[in-house]
Every structure is written in structure tokens, then in C-alpha cells.
Design an enzyme around this catalytic site. Structure first.
Site, short mmCIF file in Angstrom:
data_model
loop_
_atom_site.label_atom_id
_atom_site.label_comp_id
_atom_site.label_asym_id
_atom_site.label_seq_id
_atom_site.Cartn_x
_atom_site.Cartn_y
_atom_site.Cartn_z
N ASP A 50 -5.93 13.31 -10.77
CA ASP A 50 -4.14 14.33 -11.01
C ASP A 50 -2.76 13.29 -12.01
OD1 ASP A 50 -5.50 15.77 -9.08
OD2 ASP A 50 -4.34 15.52 -7.55
N ASP A 62 -7.13 13.89 -2.16
CA ASP A 62 -6.31 13.31 -2.59
C ASP A 62 -5.74 12.45 -1.43
OD1 ASP A 62 -6.14 14.60 -4.51
OD2 ASP A 62 -5.41 17.28 -3.86
#
Length: 173
Positions: free
Chosen positions: A145, A127
Site C-alpha cells: 500500500d 495489513d
């Protein structure tokens, strides 16, 4: 003997190109961040609002279950593979003109495949997108995401506001 095969119709599988493009974009951005950043390094893009911050997510969304000892890697991988299979079946069964629903499925599939790829390759999800305001940080996320979130929102909108399936001859079963 007469030909009893039905003519082939265009299916939602036509939207898989979107999935492929997003998976490639997701993986390219993750490889770039992992190669160019130190773990937990943060670079400001918009002061007070947006950073690139490299983190490892061992859990699910928002690091849910990230500190559970490793079993969650395989649990989330299994769930994502199962969801991916279901989405492929739905795309195959959907007529191509159900574009909003097919787009939603293609986006969710892209996110699932992008994050499963990380779990299988690294044991965690990379991330790096960090949105924040006055000391409050949204949990870091990535392109996969975003695809899942946008796809889920489209799916909800489709479910609540579109009644084409009721009117479409192939939508009634």
C-alpha cells in the site's frame, strides 16, 4: 541488403528491480506478521502514534467493499492484474531516462503485485501498519500500500510539474 533494425534503447523496464525488491519486502513482512501475531493482535511501537496490528482486508483500500460476500476478491485481482499489464507496457515504451515516471510505475506495480499475491494465496490482503492519534486510527496498511501511494503521488507530481516529455524526441507521438 541493408540492416533496417533500429538500435535497442534502454527502457523503463530497468526499474523492475525496484518492483522485485519491494514485492519481496512486502511478502516477507506479511509472512512474519501472520506467523508471529494472532489475528487482531496489536503491539505498540510508538505510544500514541504507531502500532503493528494484524488484520485481514477482504476489500480494497481502507477495506472498501470488504463485506460484499467474496466477489470482490476476484474483481480486485482482475483490476490489479490489468493495471500491472498496462504498467509493464508503459515501462517498456518509456525511455530509461524518464526516471521519475518509471519509478512511479515500478512502485505502483510492486504494490499491485504484492496485494494480488495475498488475494491469490489467502483470499484477503494482510495489513499490519497502524497509524493512530488520540483514538483516531488510519486504516491499517502494508508495504504494498505504501508503494502504491508513493508511486501515485510521484505520478501526479510528474504529470503536473514535469514537461520533459514535451521536449524529449521519443515523448512526442
Amino acid at each position: 541488403m541493408p540492416n533496417t533494425t533500429l538500435p535497442k534503447r534502454a527502457s523503463g523496464l530497468r526499474y523492475l528491480w525496484i518492483t522485485l525488491v519491494l514485492v519481496i519486502l512486502d511478502q516477507i513482512t506479511k509472512v512474519w506478521v501472520a506467523a508471529d501475531f494472532e489475528l487482531y493482535e496489536s503491539r505498540t511501537l510508538i505510544d500514541g502514534l504507531f502500532n503493528l496490528t494484524y488484520v485481514h482486508n477482504y476489500g480494497a483500500a481502507f477495506s472498501f467493499l470488504s463485506d460484499m460476500g467474496g466477489w470482490q476478491r476476484w474483481f480486485f485481482t482482475f483490476i490489479a492484474v490489468g493495471i500491472s499489464v498496462v504498467l509493464l507496457i508503459w515501462l517498456r515504451r518509456n525511455p530509461a531516462d524518464f526516471w521519475r515516471q518509471n519509478l512511479a510505475f515500478a512502485l505502483i506495480l510492486a504494490g499491485a503485485v504484492g496485494n494480488v499475491t495475498d488475494r491469490l494465496l489467502y483470499g484477503y490482503v494482510i495489513d499490519f501498519l497502524d497509524v493512530h492519534y488520540q483514538g483516531w486510527h488510519w486504516p491499517a496498511f502494508n508495504v504494498a500500500d505504501m508503494a502504491i501511494t508513493i508511486g501515485a503521488a510521484l505520478m501526479l507530481l510528474e504529470a503536473f510539474f514535469d514537461n520533459r516529455r514535451d521536449e524529449h524526441p521519443e515523448g512526442k507521438k
